[in-house]
Design a protein around this motif. Structure first.
Motif, PDB file in Angstrom:
ATOM      1  N   MET A  13     -44.344   6.771 -34.547  1.00  0.00           N
ATOM      2  CA  MET A  13     -44.000   5.580 -33.772  1.00  0.00           C
ATOM      3  C   MET A  13     -44.036   5.855 -32.277  1.00  0.00           C
ATOM      4  O   MET A  13     -44.533   5.035 -31.506  1.00  0.00           O
ATOM      5  CB  MET A  13     -42.619   5.056 -34.180  1.00  0.00           C
ATOM      6  N   ILE A  14     -43.539   6.993 -31.845  1.00  0.00           N
ATOM      7  CA  ILE A  14     -43.554   7.329 -30.420  1.00  0.00           C
ATOM      8  C   ILE A  14     -44.996   7.450 -29.921  1.00  0.00           C
ATOM      9  O   ILE A  14     -45.336   6.967 -28.850  1.00  0.00           O
ATOM     10  CB  ILE A  14     -42.740   8.611 -30.150  1.00  0.00           C
ATOM     11  N   ALA A  15     -45.865   8.051 -30.729  1.00  0.00           N
ATOM     12  CA  ALA A  15     -47.267   8.188 -30.345  1.00  0.00           C
ATOM     13  C   ALA A  15     -47.977   6.834 -30.316  1.00  0.00           C
ATOM     14  O   ALA A  15     -48.874   6.610 -29.504  1.00  0.00           O
ATOM     15  CB  ALA A  15     -47.977   9.133 -31.307  1.00  0.00           C
ATOM     16  N   ARG A  16     -47.572   5.931 -31.179  1.00  0.00           N
ATOM     17  CA  ARG A  16     -48.230   4.633 -31.305  1.00  0.00           C
ATOM     18  C   ARG A  16     -47.815   3.649 -30.211  1.00  0.00           C
ATOM     19  O   ARG A  16     -48.593   2.803 -29.803  1.00  0.00           O
ATOM     20  CB  ARG A  16     -47.881   4.039 -32.669  1.00  0.00           C
ATOM     21  N   LEU A  17     -46.574   3.751 -29.761  1.00  0.00           N
ATOM     22  CA  LEU A  17     -46.055   2.773 -28.813  1.00  0.00           C
ATOM     23  C   LEU A  17     -46.576   3.026 -27.409  1.00  0.00           C
ATOM     24  O   LEU A  17     -46.692   4.170 -26.983  1.00  0.00           O
ATOM     25  CB  LEU A  17     -44.527   2.810 -28.807  1.00  0.00           C
ATOM     26  N   PRO A  18     -46.893   1.945 -26.689  1.00  0.00           N
ATOM     27  CA  PRO A  18     -47.362   2.135 -25.316  1.00  0.00           C
ATOM     28  C   PRO A  18     -46.242   2.701 -24.444  1.00  0.00           C
ATOM     29  O   PRO A  18     -45.079   2.409 -24.646  1.00  0.00           O
ATOM     30  CB  PRO A  18     -47.731   0.719 -24.866  1.00  0.00           C
ATOM     31  N   THR A  19     -46.644   3.534 -23.510  1.00  0.00           N
ATOM     32  CA  THR A  19     -45.677   4.115 -22.588  1.00  0.00           C
ATOM     33  C   THR A  19     -45.501   3.176 -21.417  1.00  0.00           C
ATOM     34  O   THR A  19     -46.457   2.829 -20.736  1.00  0.00           O
ATOM     35  CB  THR A  19     -46.182   5.485 -22.088  1.00  0.00           C
ATOM     36  N   GLU A  20     -44.289   2.723 -21.222  1.00  0.00           N
ATOM     37  CA  GLU A  20     -43.988   1.833 -20.107  1.00  0.00           C
ATOM     38  C   GLU A  20     -42.728   2.341 -19.419  1.00  0.00           C
ATOM     39  O   GLU A  20     -41.850   2.910 -20.053  1.00  0.00           O
ATOM     40  CB  GLU A  20     -43.751   0.407 -20.608  1.00  0.00           C
ATOM     41  N   VAL A  21     -42.655   2.104 -18.147  1.00  0.00           N
ATOM     42  CA  VAL A  21     -41.485   2.526 -17.388  1.00  0.00           C
ATOM     43  C   VAL A  21     -40.253   1.805 -17.931  1.00  0.00           C
ATOM     44  O   VAL A  21     -40.265   0.603 -18.163  1.00  0.00           O
ATOM     45  CB  VAL A  21     -41.681   2.221 -15.889  1.00  0.00           C
ATOM     46  N   GLY A  22     -39.188   2.550 -18.128  1.00  0.00           N
ATOM     47  CA  GLY A  22     -37.933   1.956 -18.542  1.00  0.00           C
ATOM     48  C   GLY A  22     -37.738   1.843 -20.042  1.00  0.00           C
ATOM     49  O   GLY A  22     -36.654   1.505 -20.491  1.00  0.00           O
ATOM     50  N   LEU A  23     -38.768   2.094 -20.843  1.00  0.00           N
ATOM     51  CA  LEU A  23     -38.617   2.022 -22.291  1.00  0.00           C
ATOM     52  C   LEU A  23     -38.295   3.410 -22.820  1.00  0.00           C
ATOM     53  O   LEU A  23     -38.906   4.399 -22.436  1.00  0.00           O
ATOM     54  CB  LEU A  23     -39.895   1.503 -22.950  1.00  0.00           C
ATOM     55  N   GLN A  24     -37.347   3.467 -23.707  1.00  0.00           N
ATOM     56  CA  GLN A  24     -36.976   4.762 -24.259  1.00  0.00           C
ATOM     57  C   GLN A  24     -36.637   4.635 -25.728  1.00  0.00           C
ATOM     58  O   GLN A  24     -36.357   3.563 -26.229  1.00  0.00           O
ATOM     59  CB  GLN A  24     -35.811   5.364 -23.500  1.00  0.00           C
ATOM     60  N   THR A  25     -36.672   5.757 -26.404  1.00  0.00           N
ATOM     61  CA  THR A  25     -36.298   5.841 -27.806  1.00  0.00           C
ATOM     62  C   THR A  25     -34.903   6.443 -27.875  1.00  0.00           C
ATOM     63  O   THR A  25     -34.612   7.417 -27.190  1.00  0.00           O
ATOM     64  CB  THR A  25     -37.293   6.731 -28.571  1.00  0.00           C
ATOM     65  N   GLN A  26     -34.044   5.861 -28.698  1.00  0.00           N
ATOM     66  CA  GLN A  26     -32.685   6.363 -28.856  1.00  0.00           C
ATOM     67  C   GLN A  26     -32.401   6.656 -30.320  1.00  0.00           C
ATOM     68  O   GLN A  26     -32.812   5.908 -31.183  1.00  0.00           O
ATOM     69  CB  GLN A  26     -31.659   5.297 -28.455  1.00  0.00           C
ATOM     70  N   LEU A  27     -31.684   7.717 -30.568  1.00  0.00           N
ATOM     71  CA  LEU A  27     -31.112   7.990 -31.884  1.00  0.00           C
ATOM     72  C   LEU A  27     -29.746   8.580 -31.612  1.00  0.00           C
ATOM     73  O   LEU A  27     -29.623   9.619 -30.976  1.00  0.00           O
ATOM     74  CB  LEU A  27     -31.966   8.969 -32.685  1.00  0.00           C
ATOM     75  N   GLU A  28     -28.717   7.880 -32.043  1.00  0.00           N
ATOM     76  CA  GLU A  28     -27.368   8.351 -31.754  1.00  0.00           C
ATOM     77  C   GLU A  28     -26.439   8.012 -32.902  1.00  0.00           C
ATOM     78  O   GLU A  28     -26.714   7.138 -33.711  1.00  0.00           O
ATOM     79  CB  GLU A  28     -26.852   7.732 -30.458  1.00  0.00           C
ATOM     80  N   VAL A  29     -25.349   8.741 -32.954  1.00  0.00           N
ATOM     81  CA  VAL A  29     -24.317   8.479 -33.953  1.00  0.00           C
ATOM     82  C   VAL A  29     -23.093   7.948 -33.232  1.00  0.00           C
ATOM     83  O   VAL A  29     -22.791   8.356 -32.124  1.00  0.00           O
ATOM     84  CB  VAL A  29     -23.981   9.754 -34.770  1.00  0.00           C
ATOM     85  N   SER A  30     -22.442   6.990 -33.862  1.00  0.00           N
ATOM     86  CA  SER A  30     -21.191   6.489 -33.299  1.00  0.00           C
ATOM     87  C   SER A  30     -20.179   6.369 -34.425  1.00  0.00           C
ATOM     88  O   SER A  30     -20.538   6.340 -35.602  1.00  0.00           O
ATOM     89  CB  SER A  30     -21.395   5.137 -32.616  1.00  0.00           C
ATOM     90  N   TYR A  31     -18.962   6.332 -34.060  1.00  0.00           N
ATOM     91  CA  TYR A  31     -17.903   6.230 -35.051  1.00  0.00           C
ATOM     92  C   TYR A  31     -17.222   4.886 -34.882  1.00  0.00           C
ATOM     93  O   TYR A  31     -16.771   4.544 -33.802  1.00  0.00           O
ATOM     94  CB  TYR A  31     -16.911   7.380 -34.884  1.00  0.00           C
ATOM     95  N   GLN A  32     -17.225   4.121 -35.949  1.00  0.00           N
ATOM     96  CA  GLN A  32     -16.584   2.823 -35.941  1.00  0.00           C
ATOM     97  C   GLN A  32     -15.425   2.846 -36.929  1.00  0.00           C
ATOM     98  O   GLN A  32     -15.203   3.847 -37.607  1.00  0.00           O
ATOM     99  CB  GLN A  32     -17.599   1.739 -36.288  1.00  0.00           C
ATOM    100  N   ALA A  33     -14.738   1.736 -37.036  1.00  0.00           N
ATOM    101  CA  ALA A  33     -13.545   1.681 -37.890  1.00  0.00           C
ATOM    102  C   ALA A  33     -13.832   2.093 -39.333  1.00  0.00           C
ATOM    103  O   ALA A  33     -13.010   2.722 -39.983  1.00  0.00           O
ATOM    104  CB  ALA A  33     -12.961   0.272 -37.862  1.00  0.00           C
ATOM    105  N   HIS A  34     -15.018   1.779 -39.817  1.00  0.00           N
ATOM    106  CA  HIS A  34     -15.352   2.102 -41.203  1.00  0.00           C
ATOM    107  C   HIS A  34     -16.083   3.437 -41.357  1.00  0.00           C
ATOM    108  O   HIS A  34     -16.525   3.770 -42.435  1.00  0.00           O
ATOM    109  CB  HIS A  34     -16.155   0.960 -41.829  1.00  0.00           C
ATOM    110  N   GLY A  35     -16.201   4.198 -40.286  1.00  0.00           N
ATOM    111  CA  GLY A  35     -16.803   5.530 -40.390  1.00  0.00           C
ATOM    112  C   GLY A  35     -17.994   5.715 -39.470  1.00  0.00           C
ATOM    113  O   GLY A  35     -18.212   4.963 -38.529  1.00  0.00           O
ATOM    114  N   GLN A  36     -18.758   6.738 -39.774  1.00  0.00           N
ATOM    115  CA  GLN A  36     -19.906   7.129 -38.960  1.00  0.00           C
ATOM    116  C   GLN A  36     -21.065   6.160 -39.177  1.00  0.00           C
ATOM    117  O   GLN A  36     -21.381   5.802 -40.298  1.00  0.00           O
ATOM    118  CB  GLN A  36     -20.321   8.539 -39.371  1.00  0.00           C
ATOM    119  N   VAL A  37     -21.717   5.762 -38.088  1.00  0.00           N
ATOM    120  CA  VAL A  37     -22.873   4.881 -38.150  1.00  0.00           C
ATOM    121  C   VAL A  37     -23.953   5.447 -37.236  1.00  0.00           C
ATOM    122  O   VAL A  37     -23.664   5.879 -36.120  1.00  0.00           O
ATOM    123  CB  VAL A  37     -22.508   3.453 -37.694  1.00  0.00           C
ATOM    124  N   TRP A  38     -25.188   5.449 -37.709  1.00  0.00           N
ATOM    125  CA  TRP A  38     -26.320   5.892 -36.901  1.00  0.00           C
ATOM    126  C   TRP A  38     -27.030   4.680 -36.331  1.00  0.00           C
ATOM    127  O   TRP A  38     -27.156   3.652 -36.983  1.00  0.00           O
ATOM    128  CB  TRP A  38     -27.302   6.705 -37.740  1.00  0.00           C
TER     129      TRP A  38
END
Length: 135
Positions: free
Chosen positions: A77-102
């Motif tokens: 997907m990163i290779a396929r998507l056009p590169t534009e200023v300001g666009l980024q890919t994110q992958l993060e984990v957060s913790y909410q009331a019901h547990g871990q969410v990606w």
């Protein structure tokens, strides 16, 4: 996610994102009778024929369950998507009331939440290619 839901997600990613052609990924042995498919596990002895002469592979890689497979989706997907200023890919984990969410966000798509990182990556990739992703 149930096994059936994961299989559907894997098939969608394989076909719509990765261009899967349903052929067996053969691990060849010295004796072709004992060769097997790395994806579905079927072997020549299971089918009564050499694995590469068998019907098309019915199982896509486990993109939604295996982080190594999911990283290949992200790389495509990163290779396929056009590169534009300001666009980024994110992958993060957060913790909410019901547990871990990606959370995974790819440019030109909507961010997707899931219980695991591989599932979030798959959902985000499908969103970019225009596949409706059930919650």
């Amino acid at each position: 996610m149930t096994d059936a839901e994961r299989l559907v997600l894997n098939r969608q990613v394989a076909e719509r994102v990765m261009g899967w052609d349903h052929t067996h990924d053969i691990h060849e042995c010295e004796d072709p009778w004992y060769a097997y498919c790395r994806t579905c596990g079927l072997s020549g002895s299971d089918l009564g024929v050499r694995a590469w002469d068998a019907t098309p592979c019915a199982m896509p890689p486990d993109y939604a369950g295996d982080i190594r497979a999911a990283w290949t989706v992200l790389a495509v997907m990163i290779a396929r998507l056009p590169t534009e200023v300001g666009l980024q890919t994110q992958l993060e984990v957060s913790y909410q009331a019901h547990g871990q969410v990606w959370y995974c966000h790819l440019p030109h798509g909507r961010g997707q939440l899931a219980e695991t990182a591989p599932e979030a990556i798959c959902r985000a990739a499908l969103a970019v290619v225009g596949v409706a992703v059930p919650a």
